[in-house]
Scaffold this motif. Structure first.
Motif, mmCIF file in Angstrom:
data_model
loop_
_atom_site.group_PDB
_atom_site.id
_atom_site.type_symbol
_atom_site.label_atom_id
_atom_site.label_comp_id
_atom_site.label_asym_id
_atom_site.label_seq_id
_atom_site.Cartn_x
_atom_site.Cartn_y
_atom_site.Cartn_z
ATOM 1 N N LEU A 183 1.001 -1.170 0.052
ATOM 2 C CA LEU A 183 -0.101 0.004 0.058
ATOM 3 C C LEU A 183 0.823 1.376 -0.134
ATOM 4 C CD1 LEU A 183 -3.235 1.167 0.405
ATOM 5 C CD2 LEU A 183 -2.401 1.024 2.711
ATOM 6 N N ILE A 202 3.424 0.435 3.055
ATOM 7 C CA ILE A 202 3.394 -0.477 3.933
ATOM 8 C C ILE A 202 2.763 -1.853 3.247
ATOM 9 C CG2 ILE A 202 2.533 -1.279 6.288
ATOM 10 C CD1 ILE A 202 4.502 1.206 6.217
ATOM 11 N N PRO A 203 3.528 -3.018 3.465
ATOM 12 C CA PRO A 203 2.678 -4.109 3.088
ATOM 13 C C PRO A 203 1.386 -4.720 3.541
ATOM 14 C CG PRO A 203 5.022 -4.678 3.704
ATOM 15 C CD PRO A 203 4.509 -3.214 4.285
ATOM 16 N N VAL A 204 0.552 -5.351 2.502
ATOM 17 C CA VAL A 204 -0.834 -5.710 3.039
ATOM 18 C C VAL A 204 -0.861 -7.278 2.805
ATOM 19 C CG1 VAL A 204 -1.993 -3.534 2.746
ATOM 20 C CG2 VAL A 204 -1.763 -5.191 0.744
ATOM 21 N N VAL A 205 -1.548 -8.122 3.361
ATOM 22 C CA VAL A 205 -1.885 -9.496 3.061
ATOM 23 C C VAL A 205 -2.344 -9.608 1.576
ATOM 24 C CG1 VAL A 205 -3.481 -11.388 3.243
ATOM 25 C CG2 VAL A 205 -3.016 -9.859 5.127
ATOM 26 N N VAL A 250 6.276 -9.364 -0.249
ATOM 27 C CA VAL A 250 6.694 -8.621 1.175
ATOM 28 C C VAL A 250 5.924 -9.151 2.130
ATOM 29 C CG1 VAL A 250 7.875 -6.693 0.841
ATOM 30 C CG2 VAL A 250 5.508 -6.689 0.450
ATOM 31 N N GLU A 284 5.543 -12.774 3.789
ATOM 32 C CA GLU A 284 6.261 -13.898 3.958
ATOM 33 C C GLU A 284 5.284 -15.138 4.208
ATOM 34 O OE1 GLU A 284 8.866 -14.553 7.285
ATOM 35 O OE2 GLU A 284 8.624 -12.398 7.818
ATOM 36 N N ASP A 285 4.241 -14.667 4.900
ATOM 37 C CA ASP A 285 3.367 -15.596 5.357
ATOM 38 C C ASP A 285 2.724 -16.581 3.923
ATOM 39 O OD1 ASP A 285 3.419 -14.798 7.528
ATOM 40 O OD2 ASP A 285 1.579 -13.598 7.473
ATOM 41 N N ALA A 286 2.839 -16.098 2.758
ATOM 42 C CA ALA A 286 2.449 -16.836 1.671
ATOM 43 C C ALA A 286 3.425 -17.708 1.300
ATOM 44 C CB ALA A 286 2.149 -15.718 0.482
ATOM 45 N N GLU A 319 1.412 -20.707 -0.568
ATOM 46 C CA GLU A 319 1.120 -20.300 -1.770
ATOM 47 C C GLU A 319 2.137 -20.485 -2.879
ATOM 48 O OE1 GLU A 319 -2.002 -17.139 -1.707
ATOM 49 O OE2 GLU A 319 -2.191 -17.444 0.342
#
Lengths: 363, 363, 363
Positions: free
Chosen positions: C196, C215-218, C245, C247-249, C253
């Motif tokens: 964002l 700032i990153p978003v999901v 950005v 890292e949860d992906a 995914e």
């Protein structure tokens, strides 16, 4: 089976299976390569060392027993009703006919559908089955009012059109019904949500379903499992094992849920997470909050019979490495770590999949 | 208090509290076990070693000071207005009456409500308070237009019906108002979002609220905190401490936000993340982007007075372990690591919760 | 360039760039500090050691080659069409005029717009370019029906109003078109979603865009990339490099997607994740499922020319540390680890950004 010292192996079978193939498998043992379509094998408490010699591969394997003294291996079926619960599956109508035939009944309405499912579950219990297996896109377990469920089912049966939203809601509703039936018949409920199947339609057309190209998606558990946990999370006869391929849910949702609801256990790392580093991350993310006793222990899930000992061996090595770290950090004593290693490899899976007392020993 | 060498302890009190119980606590010290309903204790800069002997448990503890030379311990209240900000709480209307009584005023409209909250904050500041505490399901801080907020409030006050969406929007709006008031009165704003409370209604009926069965959910910060950070993120007098139980937001959202907005600090791992491995993961996920100086340092949050030294001791060991790794990897010099250990244990919490110069020393 | 032993450096240039500045840069080399507005430099296969002496900073650097024997450094442009693809960018209409001028055409409708983009891509290929670069908020690649796309474009061109939802859908549609064009011209497609931009409007007003406060978003990939991967995921001439950005992906995914679709490679940790611990986490989360050969290898992305060797050096150290762990754990042999280190540092980036055979050597 002898060489791997496997006590119990579970095939996965469609709800309409007459279990003849399963019985044949059980009879011949040792040659499971040609399992039923869509079948996966699950092994609880399998021993991963090579048998024969005294060379035990994993320190977590209980030693001292020999092949000769092992009980006869048991091959049991697992009840997998997925295609019957997803109204928008292309073959749903045909599969309902198969269910009716297997249950030796007519399925003309929702009540008959539930009765046929209940009847098939009884047959699986009678054949020694200890679990059901559910692969849903979402973990949603929200029940519908009975009349709404009956209406949606009737329209699907009549081919009169069901929306995607209605089909998804019905799938969640049926997970709730499966949980309710598990409270009745004692079958452990296994839930594997969060995989978008057949990501590439061209590959699907070329090779058919379940041939790869299944990709995980974000999976929510806190709200999704709430209806089942509210209703049955403290039921003595209920065990729900939640698997995930979304490791982001370990510390946020799954471990806290397993920590409070006695019925919930966390399944072993599975599929894309069934590799050394992810298995270690699972231990490190889940254990602090959930503890060891709320885990299923290692349960293999493979279509490749010969991979079983390697997978159990790997799981035990990862667990032993994690436990060793706790010992080195003075968070566990060595004897507690050795006990816990046996729990994770053997006792916890046995507890998670209890055998009905009256089940025949070799099917 | 003497034995644990605690400089400051903060209770959490409802906004309508007359602080009499708090003053009694402050007077008697040392016996905080019977705190107010819903109260949590927060300790900033508490020393975790056992005092008495010279055996310092944690290498991160500044040594050399003795109990005799410590300033008198201070017990301060923390302003917790949660029930007043959630229009759909069952007791909301009653709690508004309590607020009005405490502020010695009538609350007939939104303006009077804001004035009463502002008045109570002043009373907390006068009693030595240094912070507010906010437990919201979402981190949303979007302000509503004043007339919309006033209208929603008026309908809630009249019992005329407010939708769930309106209540949620009003909660977010009020977080923005709390931030605005913090800019005025200097109270540090603590936000603990992302917990679904009372997951099991049967347990809620049996034991009441806040007795477990609170489960985290996915929590979004980048968009949710944007209104407050746009408006006050660079305000000199504003400090917002964001806690989380969704560690997936550490590197993606919280560390980048804390890295650019001077007002934002990241709270210590809390609740389900307050265990050794999660505390370590927090350091490793947040520090690279946020640095040390944008963290709150360790702040305990317990209802169990006697757990305080153990919790501070654990936090210091984890921090010391992380810092030791940076030293071994030549990323920090040893003297920098020792300084940083003191920052995390003592100086950063003191900075995060500054004491108003005019606050009475012992309340 | 000589001292850092850089083989290839890629600037990022607007689609309407006449590449004159780029050619000047290429001509003068060694002085890239004053690059075009919004330009980032990307270096594939840059050598991080200091040159000159034999003191090689990173064990992962292939040794034995000397500055004298290196091929002439090449500076190539990268095609960045972002502002033209987001209909709601303030300067969109002006930028379309710039595109028309650069392509020496009129852009009166959607077909002319596509033709102008295709023409500019050809110019970039002719100037030695090997890639495109796309910064979108979402990774969505869903194509619109041609007539819908043409209609939305026509309304935007006429200033007749386009909704935010239409603009977002058009951006996703154009990512699909860019992928289709990459299949034609062979430009590697780089996608950097999930940030964002301009989180703080006051800072935006003070300093202009791209000056921090992003700032990153999901970020979701499984559904978002599906259209492009279904259509081109097996195309021989297509390479899509997905950066993140979030890292949860990684394990959920990105690694599973890269594991099955030959066209997809995972980009190196970027931006907030371009720090030691996050780089290590990337290796540990992605490699088990995606393997090494589905990664882009280390590709730097900086505006600071002099930071290039430090960044490559750091990346190689982290990779070497990860590989060393695999060797110590007997998961890789030492010679495999050494080979893989060279792959990650040099061969994989070269493969990910192949040079068209007919491209001029020094532009």
């Amino acid at each position: 089976m002898d060489q791997f010292r496997i006590e119990t192996i579970a095939t996965t079978d469609p709800a309409w299976s007459d279990l003849a193939q399963h019985r044949a498998l059980a009879a011949q043992l040792g040659s499971l390569a040609d399992s039923t379509a869509g079948a996966v094998t699950r092994t609880g408490g399998a021993s991963a060392d090579g048998g024969g010699g005294g060379d035990v591969a994993s320190g977590a394997v209980p030693t001292g027993s020999t092949v000769a003294t092992l009980p006869a291996p048991r091959v049991v079926p697992t009840f997998r009703p997925d295609p019957l619960l997803h109204l928008d599956q292309p073959a749903w109508r045909t599969d309902i006919d198969r269910l009716a035939a297997a249950a030796d009944t007519q399925i003309g309405d929702y009540a008959a559908y539930l009765a046929a499912l209940r009847e098939r579950r009884r047959a699986f219990v009678a054949a020694g089955g200890s679990a059901t297996d559910h692969g849903h896109l979402s973990a949603d377990t929200t029940p519908l009012p009975d009349d709404v469920a009956a209406d949606v089912f009737a329209r699907a049966l009549a081919g009169a059109g069901v929306t995607a939203a209605e089909a998804a809601a019905f799938s969640g509703h049926m997970l709730f019904q499966m949980a309710a039936m598990s409270c009745e018949d004692g079958l452990t409920m296994q839930l594997h949500p969060g995989v978008l199947r057949n990501h590439d339609p061209e590959r699907l057309a070329m090779f058919g379903p379940d041939k790869g190209y299944d990709i995980p998606v974000v999976t929510e558990y806190t709200n999704a499992l709430r209806p089942v946990l509210e209703a049955f999370g403290h039921a003595e006869n209920f065990r729900l094992i939640a698997f995930t391929v979304d490791e982001d849910a370990f510390s946020r949702e799954l471990a806290p849920l397993a920590g409070v609801y006695p019925a919930l256990r966390l399944g072993a790392p599975w599929w894309f997470l069934d590799e050394p580093d992810a298995m270690r991350r699972f231990r490190e993310a889940a254990t602090g909050t959930a503890g060891f006793s709320n885990l299923s222990g290692f349960v293999d899930d493979t279509r490749a019979f010969c991979s079983i000992p390697a997978r159990h061996d790997l799981a035990r090595r990862i667990d032993a490495g994690y436990l060793a770290r706790l010992v080195v950090e003075h968070r566990l004593d060595l004897d507690e770590a050795v006990d816990t290693a046996s729990d994770l490899a053997y006792r916890l899976p046995k507890q998670a999949y209890p055998t009905p007392a009256d089940a025949p020993a070799g099917v």
